[in-house]
Design an enzyme around this catalytic site. Structure first.
Site, PDB file in Angstrom:
ATOM      1  N   SER A 141      18.597  31.046 -13.764  1.00 36.64           N
ATOM      2  CA  SER A 141      17.488  31.577 -14.053  1.00 36.64           C
ATOM      3  C   SER A 141      16.546  30.926 -12.716  1.00 36.64           C
ATOM      4  CB  SER A 141      16.899  31.378 -15.248  1.00 36.64           C
ATOM      5  OG  SER A 141      15.631  31.792 -15.448  1.00 36.64           O
ATOM      6  N   TYR A 154      14.308  26.659 -23.386  1.00 35.29           N
ATOM      7  CA  TYR A 154      15.223  27.441 -22.548  1.00 35.29           C
ATOM      8  C   TYR A 154      14.827  26.888 -21.117  1.00 35.29           C
ATOM      9  CZ  TYR A 154      16.872  31.406 -19.871  1.00 35.29           C
ATOM     10  OH  TYR A 154      17.665  32.260 -19.109  1.00 35.29           O
TER      11      TYR A 154
END
Length: 334
Positions: A141, A154
């Site tokens: 990501s 996360y």
């Protein structure tokens, strides 16, 4: 490397990006081993692979448990064949300020979203290294470089995956291994994550716009599997801009995200209630598929993905443009 007839393992295969990946693998005629917890989602994913022309076999496992992942890998080798590609996608998250996440929730998120990649990588290397071949792809990501508010667990996991992957890559290079490992940094995506992730927000969570469809990510991940010599791929113009801005002005981004990051991750509407995949699968009885609730606002393609796949053409075009600009400047000076 063509993925046709290759044995490809995908964790988190039942929904979201993992689901989009296995559909495209089916279209390519791959032999796909599907790992996830949700049985309804896995069954739907297996059908998708078969419809596309591939072959699929389901393995129910929690990636947070090293032994479950190791056993799944051994069964795949025995029942399907030698693993050619292992793609780590599975994750979970909590949408909340850090101090509103319990220690148990933070630990569980880390176990799935970080250690799940570690255990998947370990299981893959155990079978690939003796053969001196194979590819491991980590679905990452933009948040592996630039963290945002409300997703501390996360973001921490994605940062950790990047560091872990770099370490493993250098070890493989030091040993002259034929096994390759690469990472794909993804943008905001329209997946069920924002409807089944545990949340303590007052409004419905959303990806930070602009939002892309999961098929954009799937295309890039499979391209990385076919071209593992590159250490990293960036997907989406926002991913590239975020990573580059972090290199240049991290303090400025801190202040900007402090002002805008909380609001940007919420949309009007009540947050989901009664659904969370943190402790139990959210797709055990209902198949949620690849897409989330933001289809109308999501981009089905990314120019930056094409540029990433055609770096030579893009570099030549940039050089040509720079040369033309320089020529125009020279003419103006005359």
């Amino acid at each position: 490397m063509s993925l046709s007839d290759k044995v490809v393992v995908v964790t988190g295969a039942s929904g979201g990006v993992g689901r989009a990946i296995v559909r495209q693998l089916g279209d390519q005629g791959a032999i796909v081993a599907l790992i996830a917890r949700g049985e309804a989602g896995l069954a739907g994913a297996a059908v998708d692979v078969g419809v596309g022309g591939g072959m699929a076999k389901v393995y129910v496992a929690d990636v947070a448990d090293h032994e479950q992942v190791r056993q799944a890998a051994q069964r795949i080798e025995a029942e399907v064949g030698p693993i050619d590609v292992w793609i780590n996608v599975a994750f979970t998250t909590v949408f909340a300020p850090f101090m509103e996440i319990s220690p148990e929730e933070f630990e569980r998120t880390t176990q799935v979203s970080y250690l799940g990649y570690v255990w998947g990588t370990r299981a893959a290397l155990e079978v690939m290294q003796p053969r001196d071949r194979g590819v491991i792809v980590q679905a990452g990501s933009a948040l592996a470089y630039r963290a945002i508010p409300l997703q501390s667990a996360y973001c921490g996991a994605k940062h950790a995956i990047r560091g872990f992957t770099e370490s493993v890559r250098t070890e493989l290079l030091a040993g002259g291994s034929g096994v390759k490992i690469t990472m794909v940094q993804l943008p905001a995506l329209n997946t069920p994550q924002f409807s089944w992730g545990l949340t303590r927000l007052r409004r419905h969570p959303q990806p930070v716009p602009p939002i892309y469809q999961p098929e954009v990510a799937a295309e890039a991940v499979l391209f990385a599997a076919e071209h593992p010599e590159r250490k990293e791929f960036w997907v989406g113009a926002t991913t590239a801009a975020t990573i580059l801005a972090q290199r240049v002005a991290p303090g400025l981004l801190d202040r900007y995200l402090g002002r805008t990051g909380v609001k940007a991750q919420q949309v009007e509407g009540k947050p989901p209630s009664g659904v969370s995949n943190l402790w139990e699968p959210a797709d055990d009885e209902e198949d949620h598929g690849a897409h989330g609730a933001f289809d109308e606002r999501s981009h089905p393609r990314s120019v930056q993905v094409w540029l990433s796949q055609h770096r030579g053409v893009a570099t030549a075009a940039a050089a040509g443009a720079a040369g033309a600009a320089a020529a125009v400047l020279r003419l103006r000076r005359r």
